[in-house]
Design a protein around this motif. Structure first.
Motif, PDB file in Angstrom:
ATOM      1  N   LEU B 268       0.807  -1.226   0.000  1.00 47.49           N
ATOM      2  CA  LEU B 268       0.000   0.000   0.000  1.00 47.49           C
ATOM      3  C   LEU B 268       0.841   1.278   0.000  1.00 47.49           C
ATOM      4  O   LEU B 268       0.562   2.201  -0.760  1.00 47.49           O
ATOM      5  CB  LEU B 268      -0.965  -0.029   1.192  1.00 47.49           C
ATOM      6  N   PRO B 269       1.890   1.370   0.842  1.00 50.71           N
ATOM      7  CA  PRO B 269       2.670   2.611   0.846  1.00 50.71           C
ATOM      8  C   PRO B 269       3.229   2.958  -0.537  1.00 50.71           C
ATOM      9  O   PRO B 269       3.281   4.134  -0.909  1.00 50.71           O
ATOM     10  CB  PRO B 269       3.809   2.321   1.827  1.00 50.71           C
ATOM     11  N   LEU B 270       3.582   1.944  -1.330  1.00 52.22           N
ATOM     12  CA  LEU B 270       4.129   2.224  -2.654  1.00 52.22           C
ATOM     13  C   LEU B 270       3.086   2.874  -3.549  1.00 52.22           C
ATOM     14  O   LEU B 270       3.373   3.831  -4.265  1.00 52.22           O
ATOM     15  CB  LEU B 270       4.644   0.934  -3.296  1.00 52.22           C
ATOM     16  N   TRP B 271       1.856   2.357  -3.457  1.00 53.53           N
ATOM     17  CA  TRP B 271       0.784   2.965  -4.255  1.00 53.53           C
ATOM     18  C   TRP B 271       0.572   4.415  -3.844  1.00 53.53           C
ATOM     19  O   TRP B 271       0.322   5.282  -4.683  1.00 53.53           O
ATOM     20  CB  TRP B 271      -0.510   2.162  -4.101  1.00 53.53           C
ATOM     21  N   ILE B 272       0.657   4.668  -2.536  1.00 57.18           N
ATOM     22  CA  ILE B 272       0.488   6.057  -2.079  1.00 57.18           C
ATOM     23  C   ILE B 272       1.634   6.917  -2.614  1.00 57.18           C
ATOM     24  O   ILE B 272       1.424   8.060  -3.031  1.00 57.18           O
ATOM     25  CB  ILE B 272       0.416   6.110  -0.539  1.00 57.18           C
ATOM     26  N   ILE B 273       2.832   6.345  -2.640  1.00 54.20           N
ATOM     27  CA  ILE B 273       3.967   7.093  -3.192  1.00 54.20           C
ATOM     28  C   ILE B 273       3.717   7.424  -4.661  1.00 54.20           C
ATOM     29  O   ILE B 273       4.002   8.544  -5.112  1.00 54.20           O
ATOM     30  CB  ILE B 273       5.281   6.289  -3.025  1.00 54.20           C
ATOM     31  N   PHE B 274       3.137   6.468  -5.403  1.00 52.11           N
ATOM     32  CA  PHE B 274       2.803   6.748  -6.800  1.00 52.11           C
ATOM     33  C   PHE B 274       1.843   7.935  -6.902  1.00 52.11           C
ATOM     34  O   PHE B 274       2.009   8.807  -7.746  1.00 52.11           O
ATOM     35  CB  PHE B 274       2.122   5.526  -7.449  1.00 52.11           C
ATOM     36  N   ILE B 275       0.837   7.939  -6.028  1.00 54.85           N
ATOM     37  CA  ILE B 275      -0.142   9.036  -6.062  1.00 54.85           C
ATOM     38  C   ILE B 275       0.562  10.370  -5.805  1.00 54.85           C
ATOM     39  O   ILE B 275       0.324  11.361  -6.500  1.00 54.85           O
ATOM     40  CB  ILE B 275      -1.258   8.818  -5.019  1.00 54.85           C
ATOM     41  N   ILE B 276       1.421  10.382  -4.807  1.00 54.91           N
ATOM     42  CA  ILE B 276       2.156  11.615  -4.504  1.00 54.91           C
ATOM     43  C   ILE B 276       2.956  12.045  -5.727  1.00 54.91           C
ATOM     44  O   ILE B 276       2.910  13.203  -6.149  1.00 54.91           O
ATOM     45  CB  ILE B 276       3.123  11.413  -3.317  1.00 54.91           C
ATOM     46  N   CYS B 277       3.670  11.105  -6.303  1.00 54.92           N
ATOM     47  CA  CYS B 277       4.529  11.399  -7.436  1.00 54.92           C
ATOM     48  C   CYS B 277       3.736  12.018  -8.586  1.00 54.92           C
ATOM     49  O   CYS B 277       4.077  13.074  -9.100  1.00 54.92           O
ATOM     50  CB  CYS B 277       5.215  10.111  -7.895  1.00 54.92           C
ATOM     51  N   VAL B 278       2.632  11.363  -8.965  1.00 54.97           N
ATOM     52  CA  VAL B 278       1.851  11.860 -10.094  1.00 54.97           C
ATOM     53  C   VAL B 278       1.247  13.215  -9.780  1.00 54.97           C
ATOM     54  O   VAL B 278       1.419  14.183 -10.513  1.00 54.97           O
ATOM     55  CB  VAL B 278       0.731  10.862 -10.464  1.00 54.97           C
ATOM     56  N   SER B 279       0.557  13.309  -8.652  1.00 52.34           N
ATOM     57  CA  SER B 279      -0.180  14.551  -8.396  1.00 52.34           C
ATOM     58  C   SER B 279       0.771  15.709  -8.096  1.00 52.34           C
ATOM     59  O   SER B 279       0.404  16.859  -8.275  1.00 52.34           O
ATOM     60  CB  SER B 279      -1.196  14.360  -7.267  1.00 52.34           C
ATOM     61  N   TYR B 280       1.991  15.404  -7.686  1.00 59.99           N
ATOM     62  CA  TYR B 280       2.927  16.500  -7.467  1.00 59.99           C
ATOM     63  C   TYR B 280       3.521  16.988  -8.784  1.00 59.99           C
ATOM     64  O   TYR B 280       3.466  18.181  -9.092  1.00 59.99           O
ATOM     65  CB  TYR B 280       4.058  16.061  -6.533  1.00 59.99           C
ATOM     66  N   TYR B 281       4.050  16.057  -9.570  1.00 60.25           N
ATOM     67  CA  TYR B 281       4.757  16.496 -10.769  1.00 60.25           C
ATOM     68  C   TYR B 281       3.846  17.105 -11.819  1.00 60.25           C
ATOM     69  O   TYR B 281       4.280  17.937 -12.605  1.00 60.25           O
ATOM     70  CB  TYR B 281       5.580  15.349 -11.355  1.00 60.25           C
ATOM     71  N   VAL B 282       2.564  16.703 -11.838  1.00 58.55           N
ATOM     72  CA  VAL B 282       1.673  17.312 -12.835  1.00 58.55           C
ATOM     73  C   VAL B 282       1.413  18.786 -12.524  1.00 58.55           C
ATOM     74  O   VAL B 282       0.934  19.518 -13.377  1.00 58.55           O
ATOM     75  CB  VAL B 282       0.325  16.578 -12.959  1.00 58.55           C
ATOM     76  N   ALA B 283       1.718  19.203 -11.314  1.00 58.13           N
ATOM     77  CA  ALA B 283       1.542  20.619 -10.979  1.00 58.13           C
ATOM     78  C   ALA B 283       2.838  21.398 -11.188  1.00 58.13           C
ATOM     79  O   ALA B 283       2.882  22.599 -10.950  1.00 58.13           O
ATOM     80  CB  ALA B 283       1.070  20.777  -9.543  1.00 58.13           C
ATOM     81  N   ILE B 284       3.895  20.720 -11.605  1.00 53.63           N
ATOM     82  CA  ILE B 284       5.177  21.404 -11.809  1.00 53.63           C
ATOM     83  C   ILE B 284       5.492  21.578 -13.295  1.00 53.63           C
ATOM     84  O   ILE B 284       5.592  22.704 -13.786  1.00 53.63           O
ATOM     85  CB  ILE B 284       6.325  20.624 -11.145  1.00 53.63           C
ATOM     86  N   PHE B 285       5.601  20.442 -14.015  1.00 53.98           N
ATOM     87  CA  PHE B 285       6.070  20.553 -15.401  1.00 53.98           C
ATOM     88  C   PHE B 285       5.088  21.244 -16.334  1.00 53.98           C
ATOM     89  O   PHE B 285       5.497  22.132 -17.082  1.00 53.98           O
ATOM     90  CB  PHE B 285       6.487  19.172 -15.914  1.00 53.98           C
ATOM     91  N   PRO B 286       3.805  20.905 -16.312  1.00 52.57           N
ATOM     92  CA  PRO B 286       2.886  21.663 -17.166  1.00 52.57           C
ATOM     93  C   PRO B 286       2.865  23.153 -16.793  1.00 52.57           C
ATOM     94  O   PRO B 286       2.743  24.009 -17.669  1.00 52.57           O
ATOM     95  CB  PRO B 286       1.527  21.022 -16.897  1.00 52.57           C
ATOM     96  N   PHE B 287       3.039  23.432 -15.520  1.00 54.45           N
ATOM     97  CA  PHE B 287       3.057  24.835 -15.102  1.00 54.45           C
ATOM     98  C   PHE B 287       4.251  25.569 -15.711  1.00 54.45           C
ATOM     99  O   PHE B 287       4.123  26.691 -16.213  1.00 54.45           O
ATOM    100  CB  PHE B 287       3.095  24.934 -13.577  1.00 54.45           C
ATOM    101  N   ILE B 288       5.423  24.916 -15.681  1.00 54.72           N
ATOM    102  CA  ILE B 288       6.603  25.548 -16.278  1.00 54.72           C
ATOM    103  C   ILE B 288       6.397  25.707 -17.782  1.00 54.72           C
ATOM    104  O   ILE B 288       6.770  26.724 -18.371  1.00 54.72           O
ATOM    105  CB  ILE B 288       7.866  24.728 -15.960  1.00 54.72           C
ATOM    106  N   GLY B 289       5.739  24.714 -18.391  1.00 58.40           N
ATOM    107  CA  GLY B 289       5.464  24.805 -19.822  1.00 58.40           C
ATOM    108  C   GLY B 289       4.606  26.009 -20.171  1.00 58.40           C
ATOM    109  O   GLY B 289       4.744  26.600 -21.241  1.00 58.40           O
TER     110      GLY B 289
END
Lengths: 393, 472
Positions: B268-289
């Motif tokens: 379970l913790p790994l799946w939560i890490i995936f969620i963190i990873c996705v929802s965090y990075y989608v707010a960074i790279f598209p924003f810089i774009g």
């Protein structure tokens, strides 16, 4: 408890009253050429009477002479417009249109669309050069008859193989247009959109300017303030609002007129984000005595009494496009929208959707933190109490 | 894009231990002595190799953010709306949703490191050339194809780069080399952000007027960096082959084992890490774009200034990553660090959304928190899955991240087109809030499971010591 509601309502309405112009909803009645014996050539006069609870707004829109929108705010519900048609049609007769009773007038403001200017932006800097092409005098254009639909009217005139159209809408309550810039309007304001459609530019790098005059009574519109707003939900990517008000007298004039616009014009219809073109304005300048007589038409008929020029005439230019932007030639279309009304200019607030998203977004982690904390505490306690019994077992 | 190099090193370094066959310093030496600079066993020669290694990824990092650095020009010259513009980023991510699993496999089993690197560099080159040609002839679909091909090469090239690094520097200066490669990546992005506007204006002067031709020429010039990187790949292949002969060592391998069936065993913790990873990075790279036009429109920045402030995230990240990495290593408590990073990012996004404060503050904070998150989040994977599943876990993480990036890039463009920047920022904030919820959940899940994620470094060391003493 039941008694508290009316009290609240009273307080609220009191607060609303004291903030300036009166009603939040109005009853509109539309009349074309009021009191005119017969239809006539040379331009129509539209009268929209917006009746509030304790006051009346008269929106008068006229294509006699330069197109003009006149907003008269009266403090009574029984005021009316009287036109001396014979003198009014002669175009230069001052005082031929009156709002009676004169003593009830709180404020009056006219916005005159006087000229359309064009220049060749050779270096693509969008700085207005000293030499312009000969301007299009909007008072010399033959305007079509007004097309009415409800409390909205369209006025078009042929210019340079294209058309200049003015769209006026008067509103009975708060709301927004469907089309950008989606200005927030109230029952105390009307909206004018200027569309330059298919004009043949006189150079490939032509840009346009619109010259506006405001005519005010005691409180002329003498200053444009630019307000920055973080809220661009209804006009994407536009963060600046210009408010043309009687700036210096702000405190003493609650019911005064204003002209408000977002600093954007659109190069396409219907507008989209990539067609947004910034617009700028010059500072309003007091005009010489002859300006009103030159404009003629409605403003002259209402403001000037016999042989007397009003002194509150200010003019400014709205210029479309900034350095590096496409020229008019690219799409041969421009539309610019402004709000003209009385009282404090309406300002955008966060939409409920934005507020809700932020509330949920910030609230959810806190709730989970709290719930998790409680759960962990309970487990710990039960665990420790369980271990507490162990020796007995 | 930019996070690959943060996780791969870990993986490659650990996995590489098993198949280390570097031959030793002396044993492979043949016949006559070579001058130091030509001697594959000598540090001087490795420095030369390092230079080529660093510039291997330069082209792809430089060109990845080409659209962002010329956002206004791209929008205007090609007459695009933002949604279409963001497709350029989405198309980069699509191939990597799948390719993340196979990059290592292709290098190890199919091409080998040398040929693989050359092929991936070729993909990057050809992709960028097609992209530029598309702009030149004003065909947007051609540009999209170009970005797709560029994407195929780009991520895998990063894997290849790390494999080379392990192969040459394992047991020597490996961490330093990873650090340098990371800094080069950031340098590529930063240079791109700040130089493309200038290139465009020079090309405008040459051609006479801005337009899609000018844009295409600018992208062609950018493609030179990819060709340069391709040359680096060729030189590296030659040097590696030569070293292999002289030192009699084996070709480098990623050592990645991808077992898709492992996915069902992920805790379970790994799946939560995936969620963190996705929802965090989608707010960074598209924003810089989308950043450049945002700073111009909202804060009245000049285009050059806007590009500079947009690149500050990368500039800060270059020096901050090693420092913060050290800090996280020394203190442990990764979950708390991730929480700090996510909160700081949320604060900076809100600052940009709801105030007119200069974006230098917000973007600097974003740069710091982004580096901190990378240092604290990616190593956590190693704590929750056994070592033989690491490759699959990281591959999966990148895959979902690319999926998220592709989808959110498209959504962000559409939101901006219809609802404006405030709403877009609120949308990004809500993504970060999801990440925050996930971090809080991770904290409790880990706490209840008595997990290792949030232990301090001292406690981890103690545990390790006990474990080894028990083993003895």
């Amino acid at each position: 408890m039941a008694a508290a509601w009316p009290l609240c309502a009273a307080l609220l309405s009191l607060a609303f009253r004291s903030s300036g112009a009166a009603s939040s909803t109005r009853h509109l009645s539309v009349e074309l050429n009021p009191g005119s014996p017969a239809p006539h050539a040379g331009g129509d006069l539209l009268h929209v009477r917006a009746l509030g609870d304790e006051d009346t707004l008269h929106f008068l829109f006229c294509s006699q002479g330069a197109p003009t929108l006149l907003v008269v705010h009266t403090g009574v519900t029984s005021s009316y417009v009287s036109v001396d048609w014979q003198r009014f049609l002669s175009r230069n007769a001052s005082g031929s249109l009156r709002v009676e009773p004169v003593s009830s007038i709180v404020s009056s403001t006219a916005l005159v669309f006087s000229r359309l200017l064009e220049y060749n932006d050779v270096n693509n800097t969008a700085d207005m050069p000293y030499e312009l092409f000969p301007p299009y005098q909007l008072r010399n254009i033959t305007w079509s008859a007004m097309e009415l639909s409800g409390a909205a009217a369209r006025l078009c005139g042929a210019v340079a193989q294209g058309s200049v159209c003015l769209h006026l809408s008067v509103f009975d309550g708060e709301g927004r247009d469907e089309m950008w810039p989606r200005l927030l309007h109230t029952a105390n304001s009307s909206q004018v959109a200027v569309r330059l459609n298919g004009l043949l530019p006189r150079s490939r790098r032509s840009r346009f300017l619109l010259e506006l005059h405001s005519v005010g009574g005691v409180y002329p519109l003498n200053a444009v303030g630019v307000r920055r707003s973080i809220d661009d939900e209804f006009t994407p990517s536009i963060f600046k609002v210009s408010e043309w008000t009687s700036g210096a007298n702000e405190s003493s004039c609650d019911g005064c007129g204003f002209v408000l616009w977002k600093q954007v014009a659109y190069r396409h219809s219907p507008p989209a984000l990539e067609d947004a073109s910034p617009c700028r304005h010059t500072e309003p300048r007091r005009q010489s005595a002859g300006a009103l007589a030159e404009a003629g038409g409605l403003a002259l008929a209402f403001f000037a009494t016999e042989g007397d020029e009003p002194n509150g005439v200010f003019g400014l230019n709205i210029s479309f496009g900034v350095a590096g932007e496409p020229f008019y030639d690219a799409t041969k279309f421009l539309s610019w929208t402004a709000l003209v009304g009385v009282g404090p200019p309406p300002s955008d607030t966060f939409s409920p959707l934005v507020a809700a998203i932020m509330a949920v977004g910030l609230g959810a982690p806190l709730v989970i933190l709290l719930m998790g904390g409680v759960y962990v505490c309970l487990r710990k306690r039960s665990a420790s109490s369980a271990s507490g019994y162990e020796p007995i077992n | 894009m930019a996070d690959i190099e943060e996780d791969r090193p870990l993986l490659a370094a650990e996995a590489g231990d098993e198949d280390s066959l570097s031959g030793g310093e002396e044993s492979g030496r043949v016949g006559r002595p070579l001058p130091a600079i030509c001697d594959p066993a000598h540090v001087l020669h490795r420095v030369v190799v390092l230079v080529f290694m660093c510039f291997l990824g330069f082209g792809s990092y430089f060109c990845y953010d080409n659209p962002a650095s010329l956002q206004t020009e791209v929008l205007q010259d090609l007459n695009l709306n933002t949604a279409k513009f963001m497709q350029l980023y989405a198309w980069y991510s699509w191939p990597n949703v799948i390719l993340c699993f196979f990059g290592g496999f292709l290098i190890d089993r199919v091409f080998g490191i040398r040929l693989g690197t050359i092929i991936f560099s070729l993909f990057v080159c050809i992709g960028q050339l097609i992209f530029a040609t598309g702009a030149l002839v004003n065909r947007f679909w051609l540009m999209e194809i170009g970005r797709f091909i560029f994407g195929i090469g780009g991520e895998s090239l990063a894997v290849a780069q790390n494999t080379y690094a392990v192969n040459w520097f394992k047991g020597k200066e490996l961490n330093l080399v990873f650090g340098l490669q990371l800094s080069m990546a950031r340098l590529g992005s930063t240079v791109n952000m700040n130089i493309m506007g200038w290139v465009y204006s020079k090309v405008t002067l040459l051609i006479g007027a801005p337009g899609h031709t000018t844009l295409g020429c600018s992208f062609m010039i950018a493609a030179v960096t990819c060709i340069f990187s391709l040359i680096c790949a060729l030189v590296l292949a030659f040097l590696d082959k030569r070293a292999e002969k002289i030192l009699q060592k084996e070709q480098g391998k990623t050592g990645e084992v991808i077992q898709l069936t492992d996915v069902k065993d992920f805790p379970l913790p790994l799946w939560i890490i995936f969620i963190i990873c996705v929802s965090y990075y989608v707010a960074i790279f598209p924003f810089i774009g989308l950043g450049q036009v945002f700073f111009i429109e909202k804060f009245d920045f000049s285009p050059a200034e806007a590009r500079a402030v947009n690149s500050i995230v990368y500039i800060i990240s270059a020096p901050a990553s090693p420092v913060l990495g050290f800090l996280v290593d020394k203190t442990g408590r990764n979950v708390i660090w991730v929480m700090c990073a996510v909160c700081t990012t949320l604060a900076s996004h809100m600052m940009l959304a709801f105030t007119f404060w200069t974006p230098w503050i917000g973007m600097s904070l974003l740069g710091l928190s982004y580096s901190l998150l990378a240092c604290a989040l990616w190593p956590m994977v190693a704590f929750v899955v056994p070592e033989h599943q690491l490759g699959t876990a990281y591959g999966f993480m990148q895959s979902v991240q690319n999926l998220g990036l592709a989808l959110i890039a498209m959504a962000a463009g559409a939101i901006l087109d219809t609802k404006g920047y405030l709403f877009l920022q609120v949308f990004f904030c809500s993504c970060i809030c999801i990440a925050l919820v996930a971090v809080v959940m991770l904290y409790f899940v880990d706490y209840l499971r008595g997990g290792d994620l949030n232990r301090s470094a001292a406690a981890r060391a103690k545990l390790l010591k006990e474990a080894t003493s028990e083993a003895e």
